[in-house]
Design an enzyme around this catalytic site. Structure first.
Site, PDB file in Angstrom:
ATOM      1  N   ASP A   1     -11.166   2.926   4.044  1.00 45.26           N
ATOM      2  CA  ASP A   1     -11.493   1.497   3.956  1.00 45.26           C
ATOM      3  C   ASP A   1     -13.010   1.290   3.866  1.00 45.26           C
ATOM      4  OD1 ASP A   1      -9.511  -0.480   3.836  1.00 45.26           O
ATOM      5  OD2 ASP A   1      -9.012  -0.283   5.961  1.00 45.26           O
TER       6      ASP A   1
ATOM      7  N   GLN B   1      -4.822  -1.553   9.625  1.00 41.33           N
ATOM      8  CA  GLN B   1      -4.756  -2.876   9.006  1.00 41.33           C
ATOM      9  C   GLN B   1      -5.343  -3.934   9.947  1.00 41.33           C
ATOM     10  OE1 GLN B   1      -3.877  -3.375   5.840  1.00 41.33           O
ATOM     11  NE2 GLN B   1      -4.072  -5.588   5.887  1.00 41.33           N
TER      12      GLN B   1
ATOM     13  N   LYS C   1       0.844  -1.206   0.000  1.00 38.72           N
ATOM     14  CA  LYS C   1       0.000   0.000   0.000  1.00 38.72           C
ATOM     15  C   LYS C   1       0.877   1.253   0.000  1.00 38.72           C
ATOM     16  CE  LYS C   1      -3.910  -2.371   2.149  1.00 38.72           C
ATOM     17  NZ  LYS C   1      -4.748  -2.659   3.312  1.00 38.72           N
TER      18      LYS C   1
END
Ligand code: GUN
Length: 293
Positions: free
Chosen positions: A119, A96, A52
């Site tokens: 997200d 994460q 990422k």
């Protein structure tokens, strides 16, 4: 059978994003800035977050990686999140997953300011998605929708079967593909670990999305001819002949199923690269919506 090339499409999307970043720079505007919070040392999470951050560089975004020890308390993690919520330079951030067991994932996701939740996991954003309102769509399902669109795969009126009901993939993709939208209007069945006679459903699928996490679970005998296969599984399977000590396997027994399928995503190189591209797209969107976050 056609391979759905997620690597190629994700590179196209990154090129499109890079062009937008170049025009921001040309007009003296700030480039998008994505932050990622990584708690602990999980190998797969380290790899994903590393990709990422690298992808941010590729498209010209600023990025910040915040690494925290697995022993961090829930309240200290929430303090870190608050700093990001209040940092005007950060357009969006992710925490994460999975998190260590002593941390309540739901509390953490609730602590992220919805305007920075690239997200799309916060209940506000998830609710907006379910109501077909504009919002951040979780990156993996967003990537699947984009692949279906760019390969002109008809979804309207088709029977889509989703294996798995996770909050990150199964649930959101079932909502999106069933909604009145592009790559939607599908009749969706969600099957899961408690489903009886799972094959009865998978055999009637025009489109099969598998987000289960069991390597090679889907066999040729479980699908009909010309099915479209979207394989979201990426499991590390030990393999001493490989220099990394493992290989990546999808949920689908690719070699047997490919002969039946009209389209199929490989693992790696299918859905995986799309997740990162769509996270970047969400961050660009967040930047464009930001006045004063
Ligand atoms: N873990 C596995 N997939 C994801 C994702 O898309 N976002 C975050 N934050 N964690 C994940």
């Amino acid at each position: 059978m056609k391979i759905i090339d997620g690597k190629k499409i994700s590179n196209q999307i990154k090129d499109e994003i890079k062009k937008e970043v170049d025009s921001l720079i040309a007009s003296n505007q700030k480039v998008p800035h994505l932050a990622a919070v990584l708690v602990g040392e999980d190998g797969a999470s380290l790899t994903y977050v590393g990709s990422k951050v690298r992808s941010c560089k590729q498209v010209g975004f600023d990025s910040t990686l915040i690494r925290l020890p697995s022993t961090i308390t829930e309240s200290s993690l929430i303090e870190e999140i608050d700093k990001l919520n209040n940092n005007k330079l950060i357009d969006g951030f992710i925490v994460q997953l999975p998190l260590p067991k002593h941390i309540d994932e739901e509390k953490i996701l609730m602590a992220i300011k919805p305007e920075k939740d690239v997200d799309g996991f916060h209940p506000t954003n998830f609710g907006k998605m379910a109501l077909n309102m504009d919002t951040f769509i979780p990156a993996t399902p967003f990537g699947i929708i984009e692949l279906l669109k760019r390969y002109n795969i008809e979804t309207s009126g088709k029977h889509t079967v989703v294996i798995g009901r996770s909050h990150i993939v199964g649930r959101p993709i079932s909502i999106l593909m069933n909604s009145k939208r592009e790559a939607g209007d599908s009749t969706v069945t969600v099957v899961h670990s408690r489903t009886k006679n799972l094959e009865f459903y998978t055999k009637s699928a025009d489109i099969l999305v598998s987000a289960l996490g069991i390597p090679e679970f889907v066999k040729a005998s479980m699908v009909k001819n010309d099915v479209v296969i979207i394989d979201v599984g990426i499991t590390r399977v030990e393999d001493s002949s490989n220099e990394k000590g493992y290989i990546l396997k999808g949920d689908v027994d690719f070699e047997s199923v490919k002969n039946r399928a009209s389209y199929i995503t490989p693992v790696p190189g299918g859905v995986g690269p799309m997740t990162i591209a769509m996270l970047l797209k969400n961050t660009l969107l967040s930047k464009s919506l930001s006045k004063d976050k």
